[in-house]
Design a protein around this motif. Structure first.
Motif, mmCIF file in Angstrom:
data_model
loop_
_atom_site.group_PDB
_atom_site.id
_atom_site.type_symbol
_atom_site.label_atom_id
_atom_site.label_comp_id
_atom_site.label_asym_id
_atom_site.label_seq_id
_atom_site.Cartn_x
_atom_site.Cartn_y
_atom_site.Cartn_z
ATOM 1 N N THR A 8 -27.229 16.647 15.736
ATOM 2 C CA THR A 8 -27.545 17.792 14.868
ATOM 3 C C THR A 8 -28.219 18.869 15.701
ATOM 4 O O THR A 8 -29.120 18.573 16.486
ATOM 5 C CB THR A 8 -28.492 17.393 13.727
ATOM 6 N N PHE A 32 -25.798 22.766 12.646
ATOM 7 C CA PHE A 32 -24.501 22.405 13.189
ATOM 8 C C PHE A 32 -24.485 20.926 13.555
ATOM 9 O O PHE A 32 -25.514 20.363 13.959
ATOM 10 C CB PHE A 32 -24.187 23.235 14.433
ATOM 11 N N ARG A 34 -22.477 18.328 16.085
ATOM 12 C CA ARG A 34 -21.578 18.266 17.238
ATOM 13 C C ARG A 34 -21.224 16.809 17.513
ATOM 14 O O ARG A 34 -22.102 15.951 17.612
ATOM 15 C CB ARG A 34 -22.222 18.897 18.471
ATOM 16 N N LEU A 44 -17.076 20.502 16.391
ATOM 17 C CA LEU A 44 -18.233 21.224 15.865
ATOM 18 C C LEU A 44 -18.009 21.556 14.395
ATOM 19 O O LEU A 44 -16.932 22.013 14.007
ATOM 20 C CB LEU A 44 -18.444 22.519 16.656
ATOM 21 N N GLU A 46 -20.371 22.752 10.548
ATOM 22 C CA GLU A 46 -21.634 23.256 10.001
ATOM 23 C C GLU A 46 -21.783 22.794 8.561
ATOM 24 O O GLU A 46 -20.807 22.764 7.805
ATOM 25 C CB GLU A 46 -21.681 24.786 10.053
ATOM 26 N N GLY A 102 -20.471 19.005 6.768
ATOM 27 C CA GLY A 102 -20.584 19.432 8.155
ATOM 28 C C GLY A 102 -20.083 18.390 9.133
ATOM 29 O O GLY A 102 -19.443 18.715 10.143
ATOM 30 N N ALA A 106 -16.641 18.712 11.621
ATOM 31 C CA ALA A 106 -16.634 18.470 13.066
ATOM 32 C C ALA A 106 -15.521 17.505 13.457
ATOM 33 O O ALA A 106 -14.910 17.639 14.527
ATOM 34 C CB ALA A 106 -17.991 17.925 13.505
ATOM 35 N N SER A 305 -18.279 24.162 3.527
ATOM 36 C CA SER A 305 -19.448 23.632 4.237
ATOM 37 C C SER A 305 -20.472 23.068 3.252
ATOM 38 O O SER A 305 -21.583 22.726 3.632
ATOM 39 C CB SER A 305 -20.101 24.728 5.091
ATOM 40 N N GLY A 336 -19.880 28.619 11.741
ATOM 41 C CA GLY A 336 -19.079 27.445 11.446
ATOM 42 C C GLY A 336 -18.627 27.424 10.008
ATOM 43 O O GLY A 336 -17.452 27.184 9.696
ATOM 44 N N VAL A 367 -20.674 32.150 17.603
ATOM 45 C CA VAL A 367 -19.971 30.914 17.260
ATOM 46 C C VAL A 367 -18.482 31.191 17.020
ATOM 47 O O VAL A 367 -17.614 30.441 17.451
ATOM 48 C CB VAL A 367 -20.605 30.262 16.012
ATOM 49 N N LEU A 391 -20.259 26.530 20.223
ATOM 50 C CA LEU A 391 -21.715 26.701 20.256
ATOM 51 C C LEU A 391 -22.176 26.425 21.679
ATOM 52 O O LEU A 391 -22.189 25.279 22.134
ATOM 53 C CB LEU A 391 -22.389 25.742 19.272
#
Length: 418
Positions: A8, A32, A34, A44, A46, A102, A106, A305, A336, A367, A391
């Motif tokens: 995170t 975000f 990852r 990635l 969000e 989120g 990703a 999101s 994102g 971003v 990012l």
């Protein structure tokens, strides 16, 4: 390609480069997620939870992390099901589901990059039921969608509101969404719950905008109801406002009621010709279901999101399509979130318009890069692999997280100041 780590990343930066919105909100936080792999490819995503309660996100991501480690992205819906089942008692709706959005984004970003395919194409493969082309949604097949500048409050006096809309037009927008009530820089928000007063204010505002900018401007109003414990419209006020706005050809009136009563949304729709929109605060398919079954919205606004995941977004959009209804993805997270909603919007044939933050700040621009292209008021279909977001370590270094910068509704004892 197997997942090796899930992280995170919390950031705080300028809310926007929009001088009009900046009068009301200076900072924004963002969360975000990852995902790293043994192939060196990263995904990635969000979660919009990062805009409201960023401090709560890392613990939830860490809770789900062991479910992902060692797995591939071959079956993202199965990974989502495992996480959702694991948190069944507390994440069917609400914060857990929002964070899942989120994480899952990703995973889709990772899969799109690995396959060299934009995410909207991957999502579109799962569309169920089709949808007839209408004048409202005709642009999806053309590879572009109309966009509106999400303008936040209605800056007053009216001349300043006119300057605001002209500013958005100078950025290339042919659609604008403005908030209910009036926002005065010196004294803050002024909103009435009296039916006659509220209807008069909103009709006066709409008449002014139409007089200044004509009927071709896509005009949207956002009532933001439920944000105040004392200034939330009831059905009588919402009906009076919606009827007063009928002569002004609104694209839609968003959130004129609190989300606690889907039946009142449905009743409001039966009593006005103004298109009623909503749904940005609904967090999973099971929460959406009651609103869908009661036809609470003329236009649904899932947020990719926030609504538990991109696949959940697609299910919501498909259910609305089966009832002949359109969607207009909500998007007020950072970069994102913006791109997740653009990809989800292009994956759904019943999308009619996209929400875009105008003059966005660095947590958007750094971003998104050049992945969002606005041309003649239309967002062009993105073609970069994955979500087209990045990012960098430099962005992370420049915008360290500041605790307490999430947005919330002020109440006695806890007042929003940023």
């Amino acid at each position: 390609m197997k997942i090796t780590d899930v992280q995170t990343i919390l950031l705080t930066g300028p809310c926007t480069g929009d001088p009009f919105l900046s009068e009301a909100r200076q900072l924004r936080s963002a969360a975000f997620i990852r995902i790293e792999t043994d192939a060196g490819i990263t995904g990635l995503g969000e979660t919009y939870a990062g805009y409201f309660f960023p401090e709560g996100v890392p613990g939830i991501v860490d809770f789900f992390k062991p479910i992902l480690i060692g797995n591939t992205v071959d079956d993202i819906p199965e990974l989502w099901r495992r996480m959702y089942q694991c948190g069944n008692f507390w994440c069917r709706v609400g914060l857990g589901a929002i964070v899942l959005a989120g994480i899952e984004a990703a995973l889709w970003d990772l899969k799109g990059k690995a396959l060299g395919v934009p995410v909207y194409k991957l999502l579109g493969e799962n569309w169920k039921g089709g949808f007839p082309e209408t004048k409202e949604n005709q642009f999806v097949a053309q590879g572009q969608l109309p966009a509106y500048a999400t303008g936040g409050p209605s800056n007053y006096p009216l001349e300043k509101l006119g300057d605001k809309i002209a500013f958005y037009q100078s950025l290339g927008f042919q659609g604008v969404k403005i908030g209910a009530g009036a926002y005065w820089k010196e004294t803050g928000f002024a909103v009435s719950i009296d039916p006659a007063e509220a209807a008069d204010l909103e009709a006066t505002k709409a008449a002014y905008v139409r007089q200044q900018f004509g009927n071709d401007l896509r005009l949207l109003f956002d009532a933001h109801m439920g944000n105040s414990p004392t200034l939330t419209w009831g059905l009588e006020t919402a009906t009076a406002v919606a009827r007063a706005l009928e002569p002004y050809n609104l694209f839609f009136l968003e959130e004129p009621l609190h989300y606690t009563r889907p039946d009142l949304y449905a009743e409001l729709r039966r009593n006005t010709k103004t298109v009623i929109a909503g749904g940005e605060c609904l967090t999973a398919v099971c929460e959406w279901q009651t609103f869908i079954e009661q036809d609470s919205f003329g236009v649904g606004q899932p947020d990719a999101s926030f609504t538990a995941g991109l696949d959940q977004f697609m299910q919501v959009a498909s259910s609305l399509a089966q009832r002949g209804q359109h969607i207009a993805p909500h998007a007020w997270g950072a970069g994102g979130s913006q791109m997740q909603n653009i990809h989800a919007g292009f994956a759904c044939p019943n999308t009619v318009i996209l929400e875009v933050a105008p003059a966005y700040g660095p947590l958007h621009s750094e971003v998104i890069g050049d992945s969002l292209l606005l041309k003649n008021g239309f967002v062009q279909r993105p073609e970069k692999p994955g979500l087209g977001i990045e990012l960098t370590d430099e962005t992370i270094r420049r915008f360290p997280f500041v605790p307490g910068t999430g947005e919330f509704n002020s109440v006695p004892g806890k007042i929003l100041t940023t």
